[in-house]
Design a protein around this motif. Structure first.
Motif, mmCIF file in Angstrom:
data_model
loop_
_atom_site.group_PDB
_atom_site.id
_atom_site.type_symbol
_atom_site.label_atom_id
_atom_site.label_comp_id
_atom_site.label_asym_id
_atom_site.label_seq_id
_atom_site.Cartn_x
_atom_site.Cartn_y
_atom_site.Cartn_z
ATOM 1 N N ARG A 183 -42.737 17.788 -39.594
ATOM 2 C CA ARG A 183 -41.283 17.856 -39.759
ATOM 3 C C ARG A 183 -40.734 16.521 -40.263
ATOM 4 O O ARG A 183 -41.129 15.444 -39.797
ATOM 5 N N GLY A 184 -39.867 16.616 -41.261
ATOM 6 C CA GLY A 184 -39.231 15.423 -41.803
ATOM 7 C C GLY A 184 -40.081 14.595 -42.736
ATOM 8 O O GLY A 184 -39.600 13.609 -43.306
ATOM 9 N N LYS A 185 -41.338 14.975 -42.940
ATOM 10 C CA LYS A 185 -42.216 14.175 -43.796
ATOM 11 C C LYS A 185 -41.934 14.455 -45.270
ATOM 12 O O LYS A 185 -41.856 15.607 -45.698
ATOM 13 N N GLU A 186 -41.813 13.404 -46.029
ATOM 14 C CA GLU A 186 -41.509 13.523 -47.453
ATOM 15 C C GLU A 186 -42.673 14.172 -48.203
ATOM 16 O O GLU A 186 -43.841 13.905 -47.921
ATOM 17 N N LYS B 164 -43.383 20.672 -47.226
ATOM 18 C CA LYS B 164 -42.602 21.737 -46.621
ATOM 19 C C LYS B 164 -43.559 22.635 -45.846
ATOM 20 O O LYS B 164 -44.713 22.795 -46.227
ATOM 21 N N VAL C 74 -36.063 23.734 -34.333
ATOM 22 C CA VAL C 74 -36.221 22.671 -35.331
ATOM 23 C C VAL C 74 -35.336 22.998 -36.535
ATOM 24 O O VAL C 74 -35.449 24.063 -37.139
ATOM 25 N N ASP C 75 -34.456 22.071 -36.902
ATOM 26 C CA ASP C 75 -33.497 22.311 -37.983
ATOM 27 C C ASP C 75 -33.733 21.399 -39.180
ATOM 28 O O ASP C 75 -32.830 21.123 -39.947
ATOM 29 N N ASP C 76 -34.944 20.904 -39.335
ATOM 30 C CA ASP C 76 -35.255 20.041 -40.476
ATOM 31 C C ASP C 76 -35.285 20.866 -41.759
ATOM 32 O O ASP C 76 -35.735 22.015 -41.757
ATOM 33 N N SER C 77 -34.880 20.274 -42.852
ATOM 34 C CA SER C 77 -34.782 21.000 -44.121
ATOM 35 C C SER C 77 -36.137 21.384 -44.688
ATOM 36 O O SER C 77 -36.211 22.260 -45.554
ATOM 37 N N ASN C 78 -37.208 20.750 -44.214
ATOM 38 C CA ASN C 78 -38.536 21.071 -44.752
ATOM 39 C C ASN C 78 -39.277 22.091 -43.896
ATOM 40 O O ASN C 78 -40.482 22.270 -44.030
#
Length: 468
Positions: free
Chosen positions: A153-156, A159, A180-184
Motif C-alpha cells: 500500500r502506498g508504494k510508488e 497497484k 484501506v483507502d490508498d489509491s493503489n
C-alpha cells in the motif's frame, strides 16, 4: 540457479524473471531446476542466526546474485522490522512434546505477513530498478489479501487488486482489507467461494496478452518466492526447539492451498531432517482424501469455522505432483489434463506409498476444532485460532511416543472471534484490530465472472504504460 515450469514449455528463467512471471506462461508453476542441499554441518552453524540472517542464508542459494547482497539484506531487515516479536516467528513450548511456532506477529496478525512483507519490498525494488509499473493481482481466502495489501500500500509504481469471496471471510479479515483507502489498492468482493476467485485469477494470468498489456504480477503462492520465504521458518522452527537431540521432529501445518505445507516439503528436500509433515485441514478435505486414498477430486464446498482453509482446489498441489512424478513434465501435464477433463487425478501403487511417506493428513470437523480450542485454553491457558486448532488436532492424531511436534500457529485468535465466541471465550482484541470496526470500508462487489473483473481492472489500471 535457473527456474523452469512444471509443465516443461517455458524457457528457463532467472530469479527476477521468475518473480515477475508468477504463474508460468504454459499454465504450470515455476520451480528451481535443482534444489540445493544444506549440509548437516552448515545447518548446525545456523542455530545461532537471527531470523533475518537465516533468511539471507537460504535466499542466497536461489537469487543467482541478481540482487546485490546489501540490497537483499536491506529488504530483509525492512520486511521484518515491523513485526511485534523480535524473533519474528517465536517458538512457544506448551509441553515436552508440543511446540507452537507463532507466525502471527506481523502487521496483519497472520502467517502470510512473513512472506508478503518481503514480497512487497521485492516488488518495489524491482519496480524502481527496472522503472516499470507492477500490477499485483491475487485472490484470497482471507489472510493473503490483507497481508499483500499491507505489503505494498502506498508504494510508488505498484497497484494491487485482491479478490475475496463475499461474506465468506471473517469480519476482521474483511476489515483489514477493505478499510484501506490508498489509491493503489482495489478490493473486489466476489459472489462465490475462494475457488471461484482463484479460477478468475488463473484465467487472467493464462491470458498472455492481457497479462502483458497490464503488467500483471502474482502475489499468491503460485509465485515461487512466496514458497521460498515460507521455507525459512521451517528451518527456524527446527533450529529453535529445545531438547530435540536424537528425537524425531514432526510439523503440523494448517493447509488449504498446499503452499505452506509445500514449503516444508521443499525444506526437507533441502536437507532439513524433519519427520512427518502433517497436513491439517477441515471439512473441505481434498488433501486428506488424496493422502489416504490417492484420489485428488474437488468435492462440495463447505463453510467452516476455519475459513482460510475453505478451499477445494489447492493451487500448489501441482508442484508436489511434479516431484512425485520424478520431475516428469509430460506425466505431470497428463495428470493436470485429466483433472481438467475428468475432474480428478488418481494415483496408486508405489506413488501412493510415496505420498503416505511424505505426508499424514487429517480433516478436522467443526466441533473438534472448537473442542480443541477449549481444551488448550483450559489446560494451558493458550488461546488457539480455529486454523491452529486444526493443526493441534492433527498433531494429536499423528505425533508418536517420544517424538516432538511443532504446530504452526497461522493466525492470531482475534481474527476469528466468531468461532471463539461460540465456546464462550471472551478475548481482548489487540488495539490495531479493535480500531478497524470504526473505520469506513472500500470495496466493490462483483459476480465471479472473468469479464466483470476485467471491467473493474481496466478502470483501475487506466492507460498506464510499461514505464513509470
Amino acid at each position: 540457479m535457473k527456474y523452469i515450469s512444471t509443465r516443461g514449455n517455458v524457457e528457463a528463467k532467472g530469479f527476477i524473471d521468475t518473480v515477475l512471471m508468477g504463474l508460468a506462461d504454459d499454465g504450470g508453476l515455476m520451480v528451481p531446476s535443482e534444489i540445493p542441499v544444506v549440509s548437516a554441518a552448515e545447518l548446525e552453524e545456523w542455530r545461532t542466526l537471527s531470523y533475518q540472517e537465516l533468511f539471507l542464508k537460504i535466499f542466497s542459494y536461489y537469487t543467482n546474485d541478481e540482487i546485490p547482497y546489501e540490497d537483499l539484506k536491506e529488504m530483509a531487515y525492512t520486511s521484518y522490522g515491523n513485526f511485534r516479536a523480535p524473533e519474528v516467528t517465536p517458538v512457544r513450548k506448551l509441553s515436552d512434546s508440543l511446540y507452537v511456532l507463532e507466525l502471527f506477529h506481523g502487521p496483519t496478525f497472520a502467517f502470510k505477513d512473513v512472506a508478503l512483507q518481503f514480497m512487497g519490498e521485492l516488488y518495489s525494488y524491482i519496480s524502481r530498478k527496472q522503472n516499470k509499473i507492477i500490477h499485483i493481482l491475487g485472490a484470497t481466502s482471507g489472510d493473503t489479501g490483507a497481508a499483500a495489501i499491507q505489503g505494498v500500500r502506498g508504494k510508488e509504481g505498484i497497484k494491487i487488486c485482491i479478490l475475496h469471496p463475499h461474506g465468506k471471510v471473517s469480519r476482521v479479515q474483511e476489515l483489514q482489507m477493505t478499510t484501506v483507502d490508498d489509491s493503489n489498492v482495489l478490493n473486489l468482493s466476489v459472489h462465490g467461494n475462494f475457488d471461484d476467485c482463484q479460477k478468475v485469477i488463473k484465467d487472467l494470468f493464462a491470458d498472455l496478452d492481457f497479462k502483458s498489456k497490464y503488467h500483471l504480477r502474482a502475489i499468491n503462492s503460485i509465485n515461487f518466492v512466496r514458497i521460498l520465504a515460507q521455507t525459512v521458518y521451517y528451518f527456524y522452527a527446527y533450529l529453535h526447539v529445545e531438547g530435540s537431540a536424537g528425537k524425531k521432529i514432526n510439523i503440523s501445518v494448517p493447509s488449504g492451498n498446499f503452499g505452506n505445507i509445500f514449503s516444508g516439503y521443499l525444506a526437507k528436500k533441502m536437507g532439513l531432517p524433519l519427520g512427518k509433515l502433517i497436513i491439517a485441514t477441515n471439512e473441505n478435505n481434498i488433501l486428506e482424501r488424496f493422502v489416504n486414498t490417492g484420489e485428488y477430486k474437488p468435492g462440495d464446498f463447505t463453510s467452516t469455522y476455519s475459513p482460510s482453509m475453505d478451499i477445494q482446489v489447492a493451487s500448489n498441489f501441482e508442484r508436489y505432483l511434479y516431484y512425485l512424478t520424478g520431475e516428469d513434465s509430460g506425466k505431470l501435464s497428463s495428470y493436470m489434463a485429466a483433472l481438467q477433463s475428468e475432474g480428478k487425478i488418481t494415483i496408486d501403487g508405489t506413488d501412493l506409498e510415496q505420498v503416505q511417506t511424505d505426508f499424514a493428513a487429517l480433516g478436522v470437523k467443526n466441533q473438534q476444532c472448537l473442542d480443541t480450542i477449549g481444551k488448550y485454553q483450559n489446560e494451558f491457558g493458550y488461546l488457539l485460532d480455529p486454523h491452529t486448532a486444526c493443526g493441534i488436532a492433527a498433531y494429536e492424531a499423528f505425533n508418536g511416543e517420544g517424538e516432538i511436534g511443532i504446530t504452526f500457529a497461522t493466525a492470531h485468535p482475534a481474527k476469528f472471534d466468531e468461532a471463539i465466541a461460540l465456546i464462550d471465550i471472551k478475548q481482548e482484541f489487540p488495539a490495531q484490530i479493535a480500531a478497524l470496526f470504526a473505520m469506513p470500508q472500500h470495496q466493490t462487489v462483483v459476480e465471479h465472472d472473468k469479464e466483470a473483473v476485467v471491467r473493474e481492472l481496466k478502470a483501475f489500471y487506466g492507460n498506464e504504460g510499461s514505464v513509470r
